[in-house]
Scaffold this motif. Structure first.
Motif, PDB file in Angstrom:
ATOM      1  N   THR A   8     -10.448  41.029  23.142  1.00  0.00           N
ATOM      2  CA  THR A   8      -9.621  41.933  22.335  1.00  0.00           C
ATOM      3  C   THR A   8     -10.443  43.112  21.822  1.00  0.00           C
ATOM      4  OG1 THR A   8      -8.375  39.987  21.622  1.00  0.00           O
ATOM      5  CG2 THR A   8      -7.975  42.027  20.429  1.00  0.00           C
ATOM      6  N   GLU A   9     -11.698  42.862  21.464  1.00  0.00           N
ATOM      7  CA  GLU A   9     -12.578  43.957  21.052  1.00  0.00           C
ATOM      8  C   GLU A   9     -12.746  44.964  22.185  1.00  0.00           C
ATOM      9  OE1 GLU A   9     -16.289  42.466  19.580  1.00  0.00           O
ATOM     10  OE2 GLU A   9     -15.319  41.049  18.225  1.00  0.00           O
TER      11      GLU A   9
ATOM     12  N   GLN B 216      -6.667  41.859  16.734  1.00  0.00           N
ATOM     13  CA  GLN B 216      -8.107  41.735  16.514  1.00  0.00           C
ATOM     14  C   GLN B 216      -8.415  41.155  15.139  1.00  0.00           C
ATOM     15  OE1 GLN B 216     -11.040  42.964  18.773  1.00  0.00           O
ATOM     16  NE2 GLN B 216     -11.318  41.145  17.533  1.00  0.00           N
TER      17      GLN B 216
END
Length: 211
Positions: free
Chosen positions: A150-151, A105
């Motif tokens: 990804t978050e 991230q």
């Protein structure tokens, strides 16, 4: 003639560029030195600088509102908000700080900002580059989509730890699951706005070249 506003926005973008350059150099150096073991303590090595850069990015909303920076407010608001919310969550949950997804991230955030701030620096100096313009509005968009995904993974992996800490009657896991839905919607709106912005800037550049 340099104005205070020009000096300020140039200094801000330069600070962000230097901060993210340091983060990238530190991340690469640690990975080359320690290999996969470096993933576990990424937050401890670059977390403070990353947190500072993300916190200061809130100023960009005021830059756009004040007209110092020419950009759309809604996409930037969504980007700044989602990053800072995830950043706060990572800071509060020590268990997730050592997860590889946090390293990924941070790396994606870092690359996104390193694609953006050089472009903003050149714009502040009134020396736009078609290469930086294309990179900013073409390569940036798929990377942003990957960053949002990804978050979502980061939030999902944090759910068990949040459930364990949740001693109140507030259903935080359900709130976070709702946040994931809002994140997907916000990202869709942001990508749509960025595509429009990309078309506008590239058409504007082409008109300048024809003249």
């Amino acid at each position: 003639m340099f104005s205070f506003r020009l000096v300020y926005i140039f200094s801000y973008n330069l600070f962000q560029f230097c901060g993210h350059s340091w983060i990238l150099a530190n991340t690469i150096a640690r990975f080359l030195t320690f290999g996969r073991d470096a993933l576990a303590d990424t937050f401890y090595s670059i977390g403070f600088v990353m947190s500072l850069c993300q916190l200061l990015s809130i100023l960009e909303l005021f830059h756009i509102a004040d007209g110092i920076e020419k950009a759309r407010l809604l996409p930037r608001f969504i980007q700044v908000t989602e990053k800072n919310l995830v950043m706060i969550m990572v800071i509060m949950l020590e268990e997730i700080q050592s997860k590889p997804v946090v390293c990924v991230q941070f790396f994606l955030w870092n690359i996104l900002d390193l694609l953006r701030y050089p472009h903003e620096l050149l714009r502040a100096m009134d020396k736009p580059s078609i290469t930086m313009l294309w990179t900013r509005y073409t390569l940036w968009i798929p990377l942003y989509i990957l960053s949002v995904a990804t978050e979502a993974v980061t939030v999902y992996q944090a759910l068990p730890y949040i459930e364990a800490l949740n001693a109140t009657h507030i259903h935080l896991p359900f709130i976070l699951l709702g946040y994931l839905s809002v994140l997907a919607l916000g990202a869709s709106v942001t990508v749509w706005q960025l595509l429009k912005e990309r078309q506008h800037h590239l058409e504007k550049w082409n008109k300048k070249k024809r003249k």
